[in-house]
Every structure is written in structure tokens, then in C-alpha cells.
Write a protein that holds these residues in place. Structure first.
Motif, PDB file in Angstrom:
ATOM      1  N   ASP A  80      69.411  -4.288 -38.098  1.00 24.43           N
ATOM      2  CA  ASP A  80      68.419  -3.694 -37.209  1.00 24.43           C
ATOM      3  C   ASP A  80      67.301  -3.162 -38.084  1.00 24.43           C
ATOM      4  N   MET A  90      67.090  -5.909 -33.362  1.00 24.41           N
ATOM      5  CA  MET A  90      68.452  -6.136 -33.846  1.00 24.41           C
ATOM      6  C   MET A  90      68.759  -7.622 -33.947  1.00 24.41           C
ATOM      7  N   HIS A 120      73.102  -3.018 -27.600  1.00 25.16           N
ATOM      8  CA  HIS A 120      72.910  -3.942 -28.716  1.00 25.16           C
ATOM      9  C   HIS A 120      72.869  -5.407 -28.265  1.00 25.16           C
TER      10      HIS A 120
END
Length: 192
Positions: free
Chosen positions: A67, A82, A179
């Protein structure tokens, strides 16, 4: 003054070319000797890595999770920039080990999920918690400096897992809140 600028520009270009030549030479040397077979690729190592994975059984797949760190691109989970990628992306069926290195600034993990026929990577639905359903998971690497499940792989550290996979398509995902939506997934193809 103009000559100083030209000299400075020339030094920058010369330094960049020297670094490129050195990088290529090192890669060729390591490939020729086989020295890199069990090491995490140098380009994936974060400064200050606190641990390394032991020699692992089966085919080793190197997975990098990264990231841009907090404070960049908005500082929210969807704005970190990310990434998650695997090398090699295609392996033979059987015993394989995932060696995951976290080159980012936040904690990450890797969960192995089978991909249903006709489904592409990045198409899983996420719940209100920003995570995908892990039902059917075949394993994960989420322990700092260790194997299997844990509380995530700390920045600069390595985690790993060993599993047996049949031929098919699998999605490797970081399933910490937000994420997956930020792009932390990749495909692993297992052939016969």
C-alpha cells in the motif's frame, strides 16, 4: 550556471544508468546460480524486514502485498493504492507454499479462495464490514513471521502457508476491512 545544471543532469542520468546496469547484472548472476530460488525477491523486500520464511515444501509462490501508507491518496482504506500480486501466477497442481511479504505501511493478509466458473477476480461482494465471505477458504497467511492464521502480517514482515491445490482458478485476497475493494486481489491458476 547553465554548465552546472548540465553537469548535474548528466550525473543524475549516469547514476540511473549505473543502477539499471547493476540491477540487471545482479539478476542475471542470481538466475545463473539459482541463489534466488528460496529467497524473497529483493525488489519485494521492505527496508528493515524483521524476519524471513524458512525453506518451504512444494512449489513456492511469492506474494507481495503493498500500500502507499496512511496519509497518501486520502488516507482511507479505499484510497491507499493497495496491491497484491503473485509470482509465478500459474503453477502445477499439488503441494505449494505461499510466501507473503508485506512491503506496505499497514497490516495485510492473504486468503486463498476458489474462483467459481465464470467469475473473475475482484467481483466478490463485500459485506458492511468491507470484507468478502471467506466460506470455502483453503488457507491463509496472516501471521507475522509465522505460518497460517494470525492477526495480519506487519509492515516489513513475512508470513507463509503451505497447502495442496487441485487444478483450477483461485483468488488470493487481502480480506481486512476495505482492502479487497481497494484492489488487493490477484488470480492464481493451478494447472494439471
Amino acid at each position: 550556471m547553465n554548465a552546472d545544471r548540465r553537469r548535474g543532469s548528466w550525473l543524475i542520468v549516469a547514476g540511473a544508468v549505473a543502477a539499471l546496469v547493476l540491477g540487471i547484472a545482479t539478476t542475471v548472476l542470481l538466475a545463473g546460480t539459482g541463489a534466488s530460488r528460496h529467497a524473497v525477491p529483493a525488489a519485494w523486500r521492505a527496508p528493515g524486514v524483521r524476519c524471513s520464511a524458512p525453506a518451504m515444501p512444494g512449489t513456492v509462490v511469492d506474494v507481495a502485498v503493498s500500500d502507499m501508507g496512511p496519509g497518501m491518496m486520502g488516507g482511507a482504506p479505499g484510497g491507499y493504492g493497495m496491491r497484491l500480486w503473485a509470482r509465478p501466477a500459474t503453477v502445477s497442481a499439488g503441494l505449494l507454499s505461499l510466501r507473503v511479504v508485506n512491503t506496505g505501511a499497514t497490516v495485510h493478509e492473504v486468503v486463498v479462495l476458489p474462483l467459481p466458473s465464470g467469475q473473475g477476480i475482484g467481483e466478490r461482494l463485500t459485506g458492511p464490514d468491507g470484507k468478502v465471505d471467506e466460506a470455502g477458504s483453503l488457507g491463509e497467511a496472516s501471521r507475522t513471521c509465522g505460518t497460517g492464521e494470525g492477526h495480519g502480517i506487519a509492515p516489513g514482515a513475512v508470513g507463509w502457508t503451505t497447502l495442496t491445490l487441485r487444478p483450477g482458478r483461485y483468488e488470493l485476497v487481502c480480506n481486512l476491512p476495505g482492502h479487497y475493494l481497494a484492489g488487493m486481489y490477484t488470480e492464481l491458476v493451478v494447472s494439471r
